[in-house]
Design an enzyme around this catalytic site. Sequence first.
Site, PDB file in Angstrom:
ATOM      1  N   SER A 275      -6.157  -3.387 -13.740  1.00  0.00           N
ATOM      2  CA  SER A 275      -4.812  -3.929 -13.550  1.00  0.00           C
ATOM      3  C   SER A 275      -4.755  -4.717 -12.249  1.00  0.00           C
ATOM      4  CB  SER A 275      -3.788  -2.791 -13.514  1.00  0.00           C
ATOM      5  OG  SER A 275      -2.493  -3.299 -13.259  1.00  0.00           O
TER       6      SER A 275
ATOM      7  N   CYS B 257       2.537   5.451  -8.677  1.00  0.00           N
ATOM      8  CA  CYS B 257       1.459   5.371  -7.682  1.00  0.00           C
ATOM      9  C   CYS B 257       2.003   5.478  -6.264  1.00  0.00           C
ATOM     10  CB  CYS B 257       0.711   4.042  -7.834  1.00  0.00           C
ATOM     11  SG  CYS B 257      -0.087   3.858  -9.423  1.00  0.00           S
TER      12      CYS B 257
ATOM     13  N   CYS C 201      -1.900  -0.154   0.013  1.00  0.00           N
ATOM     14  CA  CYS C 201      -1.870  -1.434  -0.692  1.00  0.00           C
ATOM     15  C   CYS C 201      -1.166  -2.463   0.178  1.00  0.00           C
ATOM     16  CB  CYS C 201      -1.148  -1.285  -2.031  1.00  0.00           C
ATOM     17  SG  CYS C 201      -1.196  -2.779  -3.057  1.00  0.00           S
TER      18      CYS C 201
ATOM     19  N   GLY D  35      -3.601   0.271  -4.704  1.00  0.00           N
ATOM     20  CA  GLY D  35      -4.448  -0.836  -4.305  1.00  0.00           C
ATOM     21  C   GLY D  35      -4.532  -1.937  -5.348  1.00  0.00           C
ATOM     22  N   GLU D  36      -5.024  -3.076  -4.913  1.00  0.00           N
ATOM     23  CA  GLU D  36      -5.255  -4.242  -5.764  1.00  0.00           C
ATOM     24  C   GLU D  36      -6.766  -4.369  -5.989  1.00  0.00           C
ATOM     25  OE1 GLU D  36      -5.916  -6.979  -7.924  1.00  0.00           O
ATOM     26  OE2 GLU D  36      -3.739  -6.935  -7.617  1.00  0.00           O
TER      27      GLU D  36
ATOM     28  N   CYS E   8      -6.796   7.626 -14.006  1.00  0.00           N
ATOM     29  CA  CYS E   8      -6.267   6.496 -13.263  1.00  0.00           C
ATOM     30  C   CYS E   8      -6.838   6.577 -11.845  1.00  0.00           C
ATOM     31  CB  CYS E   8      -4.745   6.525 -13.240  1.00  0.00           C
ATOM     32  SG  CYS E   8      -4.011   5.135 -12.351  1.00  0.00           S
TER      33      CYS E   8
ATOM     34  N   CYS F  76       7.259  -0.466  -6.047  1.00  0.00           N
ATOM     35  CA  CYS F  76       6.089   0.404  -5.972  1.00  0.00           C
ATOM     36  C   CYS F  76       6.035   1.153  -4.650  1.00  0.00           C
ATOM     37  CB  CYS F  76       4.821  -0.436  -6.153  1.00  0.00           C
ATOM     38  SG  CYS F  76       3.302   0.534  -6.157  1.00  0.00           S
TER      39      CYS F  76
ATOM     40  N   CYS G  43       4.892  -4.828  -3.387  1.00  0.00           N
ATOM     41  CA  CYS G  43       5.770  -4.979  -4.558  1.00  0.00           C
ATOM     42  C   CYS G  43       7.031  -4.124  -4.381  1.00  0.00           C
ATOM     43  CB  CYS G  43       5.032  -4.572  -5.826  1.00  0.00           C
ATOM     44  SG  CYS G  43       3.598  -5.613  -6.181  1.00  0.00           S
TER      45      CYS G  43
ATOM     46  N   ASN H  23       9.944   3.564 -12.832  1.00  0.00           N
ATOM     47  CA  ASN H  23       9.944   4.920 -12.300  1.00  0.00           C
ATOM     48  C   ASN H  23      10.785   4.915 -11.036  1.00  0.00           C
ATOM     49  OD1 ASN H  23       8.703   7.227 -13.417  1.00  0.00           O
ATOM     50  ND2 ASN H  23       6.676   6.344 -13.125  1.00  0.00           N
TER      51      ASN H  23
ATOM     52  N   SER I  82      -0.006  -7.508 -13.941  1.00  0.00           N
ATOM     53  CA  SER I  82       1.352  -7.084 -13.585  1.00  0.00           C
ATOM     54  C   SER I  82       2.217  -8.329 -13.451  1.00  0.00           C
ATOM     55  CB  SER I  82       1.330  -6.295 -12.269  1.00  0.00           C
ATOM     56  OG  SER I  82       0.591  -5.105 -12.413  1.00  0.00           O
TER      57      SER I  82
ATOM     58  N   GLU J 193      -4.849   8.929  -4.263  1.00  0.00           N
ATOM     59  CA  GLU J 193      -4.330   9.619  -5.443  1.00  0.00           C
ATOM     60  C   GLU J 193      -5.168   9.270  -6.671  1.00  0.00           C
ATOM     61  OE1 GLU J 193       0.423   9.680  -4.265  1.00  0.00           O
ATOM     62  OE2 GLU J 193      -0.264   8.558  -6.001  1.00  0.00           O
TER      63      GLU J 193
END
Length: 346
Positions: free
Chosen positions: A194, A336, A112, A162-163, A105, A119, A116, A293, A217, A92
């Site tokens: 991020s 995301c 990922c 992703g990280e 973005c 997410c 979390c 969200n 984060s 995305e």
Amino acid sequence: MKKPLLGLSLEELAAELAELSLPKYRVKQLAEWLYQKQALRFDEMTSLPKKLREQLDEMYDITAVEEVDRLYSADGKTSKFLLRIADGILVETVLMRQPYGNSICVSTQAGCSMGCAFCASGLHGLIRNLTPGEMFSEVAYVLRHLRADGEGLHSMVLMGSGEPLLNYENVMAFLRLLHADYSIHLSYRSITLSTSGIVPNIKRLAGEGIPITLSISLHAPTMEQRTELMPVNRTFPIEEVVEAGRAYGRDTGRRVTYEYILIAGFNDREKDAEQLAKLLSGQLAGVNLIPVNPVAEKNWKRPTRQAVDAFQRALERRHITATVRREMGADIAAACGQLRNKHIEK
């Protein structure tokens, strides 16, 4: 099988094409076609000799993405693209038209591994890292989209799926590629990375000499709360993460942003603001408050506007700069991973 060229730096292109004995200016022309003009085919590169274009086409491929789906917010300011890479992987990318300019973005991984709790990106786990060329292909896709409307790109955030700091080498190569004069020459100061708090690589990033903005984060003020939201907190505890952020600000002179998702009844109370202010006191930093969200697969509730404002005021009374993230694309599942998950589940 053809080899990909997109993602190689000017020096890497010269080394890769050494057998063709190209003069330096030809290699630079090729780089400009790949990165400044985002050419999709070698036959578009009209300043290169036809024979060279044919040779390149026989040997190499230009990494491109195919659009699978797109969504537009009702206000026309946010566009979300679901893109397919050559091997079928879905990623995305989001375009946000901000008051200060257009921002993109970018996803740095497909899926990922962070897990979390708030997410959608990690619901199907990590598939793989993205290469510098694949990340650039996300940017190139949006740039072509903007160019068709007579617009340009002003900033970028690595906040998609992703990280980034677990794909460190590829991400650093991608950022240097974006900044190069033969590429789009995006200012490092216009880039925000991020991270969920990969402490060793935050320290490593501070020594890179590239003045990007670091966004961490955090999302909770205590060890117990953060561990419930973010399993990575067991590996890199909150105190270590904040100390790494403090050192990053001190060593680079760049203000660190701490992202803090507000979840009703969980981390949005006065005592949470007090603990957060104590944790962050005395460093070059600010807090970006993000009302959660809603994600269908999770059970977190969004706080009221009054609760968000009260939390912001509680931080400011304790001398912590706090802003509330401007809503972008809430009506198109802008969190995301949501659009990608929808297609995977189909």
